[in-house]
Design a protein around this motif. Structure first.
Motif, PDB file in Angstrom:
ATOM      1  N   THR A   7      12.473  -0.162  -4.427  1.00 38.54           N
ATOM      2  CA  THR A   7      11.017  -0.513  -4.381  1.00 38.54           C
ATOM      3  C   THR A   7      10.746  -1.489  -3.045  1.00 38.54           C
ATOM      4  N   SER A   9       8.341  -3.677  -2.007  1.00 35.90           N
ATOM      5  CA  SER A   9       7.303  -4.590  -2.225  1.00 35.90           C
ATOM      6  C   SER A   9       8.067  -6.196  -2.216  1.00 35.90           C
ATOM      7  N   SER A  16       3.503  -0.264  -5.996  1.00 31.25           N
ATOM      8  CA  SER A  16       4.418   0.610  -5.864  1.00 31.25           C
ATOM      9  C   SER A  16       5.861   0.447  -6.455  1.00 31.25           C
ATOM     10  N   THR A  75       9.931   3.485  -2.450  1.00 28.12           N
ATOM     11  CA  THR A  75       8.584   3.563  -2.842  1.00 28.12           C
ATOM     12  C   THR A  75       8.210   2.257  -1.853  1.00 28.12           C
ATOM     13  N   THR A  76       7.158   2.536  -1.302  1.00 24.16           N
ATOM     14  CA  THR A  76       6.617   1.196  -0.488  1.00 24.16           C
ATOM     15  C   THR A  76       5.193   1.140  -0.530  1.00 24.16           C
ATOM     16  N   PRO A  77       4.419  -0.125  -0.442  1.00 29.53           N
ATOM     17  CA  PRO A  77       3.090  -0.043  -0.270  1.00 29.53           C
ATOM     18  C   PRO A  77       2.746   0.119   1.331  1.00 29.53           C
ATOM     19  N   SER A 108       4.345   6.320  -2.008  1.00 31.29           N
ATOM     20  CA  SER A 108       3.588   5.169  -1.568  1.00 31.29           C
ATOM     21  C   SER A 108       2.524   4.739  -2.343  1.00 31.29           C
ATOM     22  N   THR A 109       2.078   3.534  -2.346  1.00 28.02           N
ATOM     23  CA  THR A 109       0.727   2.972  -2.705  1.00 28.02           C
ATOM     24  C   THR A 109      -0.311   2.533  -1.527  1.00 28.02           C
ATOM     25  N   ARG A 145      -4.297   2.947  -7.719  1.00 30.29           N
ATOM     26  CA  ARG A 145      -2.723   2.110  -7.603  1.00 30.29           C
ATOM     27  C   ARG A 145      -2.995   0.981  -8.544  1.00 30.29           C
TER      28      ARG A 145
END
Length: 186
Positions: A7, A9, A16, A75-77, A108-109, A145
């Motif tokens: 992750t 973030s 995310s 996962t990423t913002p 992603s978010t 989100r």
């Protein structure tokens, strides 16, 4: 199957990270082992291939987790149309030996309706590392989100429902697991 989720973030309880927890709970319900590396909780030094950095406990954990993984979730913002700096920094420590031939699900978010730019960049990175991009990805944007913020520690295997996102996440996770199983059986 052994799956690692990274992750990207640098904020506690980020959407995310919650999205990764949510997807991991679904994967666990399907009988898979999922290890989540939260870069907020395991900060890494700025990338440099020095012996000192490579012996950093967080870097060692990252490298070992990716070596042992059969499949990967990233996962990423989305920040300014790109992936987060902490995720890019972590990916710089990894190489083809960690990704080659492994299925990779990207997610992603974003503050806007979708986070497509970050997903396109992640998929390019995965290709350069010889990973196999899942044909589906997950983009959760706008107010949706916020439903993922604060989701953490779903270790029991029972995921909390986010009805507006369930079908999207379930569809992408199913596609990812099918791809990972097929690659593993080759």
């Amino acid at each position: 199957m052994n799956i690692v989720a990274l992750t990207g973030s640098n904020r506690n309880h980020a959407a995310s990270s919650g999205l990764a927890e949510y997807a991991a709970a679904i994967m666990r319900e399907s009988g898979h082992t999922v290890r989540i590396i939260h870069l907020y909780h395991t900060p890494l030094p700025l990338y440099s291939p020095t012996a000192e950095n490579l012996q950093h406990p967080g870097v060692e954990q990252l490298l070992q987790s990716f070596e042992q993984a059969n499949a990967i979730m990233l996962t990423t913002p989305e920040y300014h149309g790109s992936i987060s700096g902490v995720l890019k920094n972590a990916l710089d420590y990894l190489g083809q030996a960690h990704f080659k031939g492994k299925a990779v699900l990207t997610a992603s978010t974003a503050g806007g309706p979708v986070g497509i730019s970050s997903l396109l960049q992640l998929q390019a990175i995965v290709r350069n590392l010889h990973g196999v991009n899942c044909p589906e990805w997950i983009s959760i944007g706008g107010s949706l989100r916020h439903q993922f913020e604060g989701i953490s520690g779903l270790q029991t295997g029972v995921h909390e429902s986010v009805p507006e996102a369930d079908e999207r996440v379930f569809s992408a996770v199913r596609s990812f697991l099918r791809l990972a199983e097929s690659l593993r059986n080759e």
